[in-house]
Design a protein around this motif. Structure first.
Motif, mmCIF file in Angstrom:
data_model
loop_
_atom_site.group_PDB
_atom_site.id
_atom_site.type_symbol
_atom_site.label_atom_id
_atom_site.label_comp_id
_atom_site.label_asym_id
_atom_site.label_seq_id
_atom_site.Cartn_x
_atom_site.Cartn_y
_atom_site.Cartn_z
ATOM 1 N N ALA A 1 0.832 -1.198 0.000
ATOM 2 C CA ALA A 1 0.000 0.000 0.000
ATOM 3 C C ALA A 1 0.868 1.249 0.000
ATOM 4 O O ALA A 1 1.901 1.301 0.659
ATOM 5 C CB ALA A 1 -0.905 0.011 1.226
ATOM 6 N N ALA A 2 0.442 2.250 -0.762
ATOM 7 C CA ALA A 2 1.136 3.537 -0.741
ATOM 8 C C ALA A 2 0.817 4.196 0.588
ATOM 9 O O ALA A 2 -0.335 4.342 0.946
ATOM 10 C CB ALA A 2 0.660 4.400 -1.901
ATOM 11 N N ARG A 3 1.826 4.591 1.318
ATOM 12 C CA ARG A 3 1.581 5.033 2.678
ATOM 13 C C ARG A 3 2.180 6.382 3.032
ATOM 14 O O ARG A 3 2.082 6.795 4.161
ATOM 15 C CB ARG A 3 2.125 3.990 3.651
ATOM 16 N N THR A 4 2.798 7.076 2.116
ATOM 17 C CA THR A 4 3.447 8.332 2.468
ATOM 18 C C THR A 4 2.754 9.500 1.782
ATOM 19 O O THR A 4 2.471 9.452 0.596
ATOM 20 C CB THR A 4 4.931 8.304 2.040
ATOM 21 N N CYS A 5 2.507 10.569 2.550
ATOM 22 C CA CYS A 5 1.920 11.787 2.002
ATOM 23 C C CYS A 5 3.047 12.781 1.732
ATOM 24 O O CYS A 5 3.866 13.054 2.601
ATOM 25 C CB CYS A 5 0.933 12.397 3.001
ATOM 26 N N VAL A 6 3.086 13.310 0.514
ATOM 27 C CA VAL A 6 4.119 14.284 0.156
ATOM 28 C C VAL A 6 3.503 15.631 -0.204
ATOM 29 O O VAL A 6 4.069 16.382 -0.986
ATOM 30 C CB VAL A 6 5.016 13.765 -0.990
ATOM 31 N N ALA A 7 2.341 15.955 0.385
ATOM 32 C CA ALA A 7 1.711 17.256 0.133
ATOM 33 C C ALA A 7 2.643 18.381 0.552
ATOM 34 O O ALA A 7 2.684 19.429 -0.068
ATOM 35 C CB ALA A 7 0.389 17.362 0.879
ATOM 36 N N ASN A 8 3.413 18.151 1.608
ATOM 37 C CA ASN A 8 4.440 19.085 2.054
ATOM 38 C C ASN A 8 5.783 18.360 1.896
ATOM 39 O O ASN A 8 6.137 17.544 2.749
ATOM 40 C CB ASN A 8 4.202 19.495 3.509
ATOM 41 N N PRO A 9 6.532 18.604 0.828
ATOM 42 C CA PRO A 9 7.772 17.864 0.562
ATOM 43 C C PRO A 9 8.796 17.929 1.690
ATOM 44 O O PRO A 9 9.617 17.033 1.835
ATOM 45 C CB PRO A 9 8.326 18.511 -0.707
ATOM 46 N N ASN A 10 8.737 18.981 2.495
ATOM 47 C CA ASN A 10 9.696 19.110 3.600
ATOM 48 C C ASN A 10 9.311 18.270 4.819
ATOM 49 O O ASN A 10 10.112 18.109 5.721
ATOM 50 C CB ASN A 10 9.817 20.582 4.021
ATOM 51 N N ARG A 11 8.087 17.762 4.821
ATOM 52 C CA ARG A 11 7.621 16.984 5.971
ATOM 53 C C ARG A 11 6.775 15.819 5.491
ATOM 54 O O ARG A 11 5.556 15.888 5.449
ATOM 55 C CB ARG A 11 6.810 17.874 6.905
ATOM 56 N N ARG A 12 7.432 14.725 5.124
ATOM 57 C CA ARG A 12 6.708 13.534 4.687
ATOM 58 C C ARG A 12 6.086 12.862 5.900
ATOM 59 O O ARG A 12 6.701 12.774 6.939
ATOM 60 C CB ARG A 12 7.643 12.571 3.973
ATOM 61 N N ARG A 13 4.851 12.386 5.734
ATOM 62 C CA ARG A 13 4.132 11.782 6.839
ATOM 63 C C ARG A 13 3.402 10.537 6.368
ATOM 64 O O ARG A 13 3.188 10.345 5.181
ATOM 65 C CB ARG A 13 3.089 12.747 7.380
#
Length: 107
Positions: free
Chosen positions: A66-78
């Motif tokens: 499953a894709a599990r990382t959010c990169v909406a804010n490239p400086n803070r992956r969550r």
């Protein structure tokens, strides 16, 4: 009394999400070899968390990561979750509706 919400199965096994009293459970029966299963059970008081476990079980049966990382804010992956979904794109409501198709979701 047990209430079954959804059941998914294929040649690799089956995943079931059900509720007993106030507890939601997800049962994954993964076929290792013909006739031998490995069983996993996740219990939760939160339906949203149970649905996440159900989808993870389906991914496991289909050998998908499953894709599990959010990169909406490239400086803070969550971690991609309702709690972490940025409010600028819609927050938890957006995540529940569009998480599978979100362009900010990566592996």
């Amino acid at each position: 009394m047990k209430k079954v919400y959804a059941k998914y199965f294929n040649k690799n096994g089956e995943v079931t999400i059900f509720q007993e009293d106030r507890c939601f459970s997800v049962l994954l029966q993964h076929r290792m070899v013909p006739g031998i299963f490995k069983c996993y059970v996740w219990n939760s008081n939160d339906l949203e968390e149970a649905i996440d476990n159900y989808k993870a079980g389906i991914d496991k049966l289909n050998n998908r990561v499953a894709a599990r990382t959010c990169v909406a804010n490239p400086n803070r992956r969550r971690k991609c979750s309702a709690k972490n979904c940025p409010k600028k794109i819609g927050g938890a409501v957006f995540w529940r509706m569009f998480r599978e198709s979100c362009l900010n979701r990566t592996k």
